[in-house]
Design a protein around this motif. Structure first.
Motif, mmCIF file in Angstrom:
data_model
loop_
_atom_site.group_PDB
_atom_site.id
_atom_site.type_symbol
_atom_site.label_atom_id
_atom_site.label_comp_id
_atom_site.label_asym_id
_atom_site.label_seq_id
_atom_site.Cartn_x
_atom_site.Cartn_y
_atom_site.Cartn_z
ATOM 1 N N SER A 136 0.845 -1.195 0.000
ATOM 2 C CA SER A 136 0.000 0.000 0.000
ATOM 3 C C SER A 136 0.882 1.248 0.000
ATOM 4 O O SER A 136 2.054 1.185 0.379
ATOM 5 N N GLY A 137 0.274 2.368 -0.385
ATOM 6 C CA GLY A 137 0.996 3.641 -0.376
ATOM 7 C C GLY A 137 0.397 4.581 -1.411
ATOM 8 O O GLY A 137 -0.346 4.157 -2.298
ATOM 9 N N VAL A 138 0.718 5.867 -1.241
ATOM 10 C CA VAL A 138 0.254 6.875 -2.207
ATOM 11 C C VAL A 138 1.443 7.755 -2.572
ATOM 12 O O VAL A 138 2.137 8.264 -1.680
ATOM 13 N N ILE A 139 1.675 7.920 -3.857
ATOM 14 C CA ILE A 139 2.683 8.881 -4.318
ATOM 15 C C ILE A 139 1.919 10.056 -4.920
ATOM 16 O O ILE A 139 1.019 9.857 -5.752
ATOM 17 N N VAL A 140 2.243 11.262 -4.458
ATOM 18 C CA VAL A 140 1.579 12.452 -4.998
ATOM 19 C C VAL A 140 2.645 13.344 -5.622
ATOM 20 O O VAL A 140 3.621 13.726 -4.957
#
Ligand SMILES: NC(=O)c1ccc[n+]([C@@H]2O[C@H](COP(=O)([O-])OP(=O)(O)OC[C@H]3O[C@@H](n4cnc5c(N)ncnc54)[C@H](OP(=O)(O)O)[C@@H]3O)[C@@H](O)[C@H]2O)c1
Length: 271
Positions: A136-140
């Motif tokens: 899981s994770g979010v790159i912005v």
């Protein structure tokens, strides 16, 4: 899709010493995120950290020049050593500079690409191993209107931000099904030190444009949305961003005409 809470999530923000990066760090602190603050100016990062702590949040300061891959990897290592994970990585560090293409030096062009584009490439490379392990994770990426509509007198900046945008979209497609999301925010003009202290050649920016600019808090809200709302992809910011996006797609000749007028004004030195 259900909203995800930011509370307790470990979020790396590059360029957290100023402007948009500082605003998003504070907005995330308000929602209980644990922040890793990265940039070159340590005193300013420490000031951001104090404000984060005043809001009841936790912050780790890690000095970093995003053009140096080992330093960016050091930020990821520091985050994992402290909190054992990386839930989100915001590629925000960037420089803005305006100059006619023929007046831009090779050194200037390269520097803009190294900070704005390679900084995001190193950021994504640094964040992905932890996110892969977690599933899981979010790159912005903080891209720009210039990612979508190339600006006259800003070829290097536009190229860097178009590259950032392509990187983010490409990554999102590669990562489909991995549990890792990629979002991009495209501000237009934001009232930050970066906007008013940017290097310009051939013209000066007037403070009178300030009322037409977006607030760093608007950028911060969009970043929070990227983290909280799983369906989020790319956000052209505000009415200005959406209008520019539509104009760029539907009326490119009009954009050429306006861009040509701006460039001629700068060439003649009357802007
Ligand atoms: N302001 C606008 O109109 C606007 C519009 C669209 C997009 N954006 C984007 O928003 C982002 C933030 O810009 P801003 O307007 O908030 O400008 P800012 O106030 O100048 O902030 C820029 C941040 O980037 C950091 N930075 C610059 N070079 C760096 C490097 N080599 N290594 C590490 N950090 C570096 C700076 O920190 P240190 O100097 O301490 O390293 C600072 O924290 C940029 O990506 C910019 O392109 C801004």
């Amino acid at each position: 899709m259900a909203q995800e809470s930011v509370r307790g999530r470990v979020v790396v923000v590059t360029g957290a010493s100023s402007g948009n990066g500082k605003a998003m760090s504070l907005a995330l602190a308000d929602r209980g995120a644990r922040l890793v603050l990265a940039a070159r100016r340590v005193e300013l990062l420490e000031a951001t950290a104090r404000e984060v702590e005043d809001r009841g949040g936790e912050a780790l300061v890690v000095p970093c020049d995003v053009t140096v891959r080992e330093q960016v990897e050091g930020v990821a290592r520091a985050a994992e050593e402290r909190w054992g994970r990386i839930d989100a990585w915001i590629n925000n560090a960037g420089v803005i500079a305006w100059s006619l293409f023929e007046d831009t030096t090779e050194e200037e062009f390269r520097r803009i690409l190294e900070v704005n584009l390679m900084g995001c490439v190193y950021g994504a490379w640094a964040a992905l191993p932890a996110m892969r392990r977690q599933g899981s994770g979010v790159i912005v990426n903080i891209a720009s209107l210039a990612s979508l509509v190339a600006l006259p007198v800003g070829s290097a900046y536009s190229v860097s931000k178009a590259g950032v945008f392509a990187l983010g979209d490409s990554l999102r497609r590669e990562l489909k099904g991995s549990g890792i999301r990629v979002c991009q925010v495209m501000p237009v003009g934001v009232n930050t030190a970066g906007f008013f202290h940017q290097r310009t050649r051939g013209f000066r920016l007037s403070k009178r444009v300030a009322p037409f600019l977006q607030d760093p808090e608007t950028v911060a809200k969009a970043v929070v949305r990227c983290l909280e709302k799983p369906g989020t992809r790319n956000i052209p910011l505000g009415i200005q961003g959406k209008a520019a996006f539509v104009f760029g797609a539907l009326a490119p000749r009009l954009v050429d005409l306006f861009g040509g007028l701006v460039a001629r004004g700068v060439q003649k030195g009357d802007a």
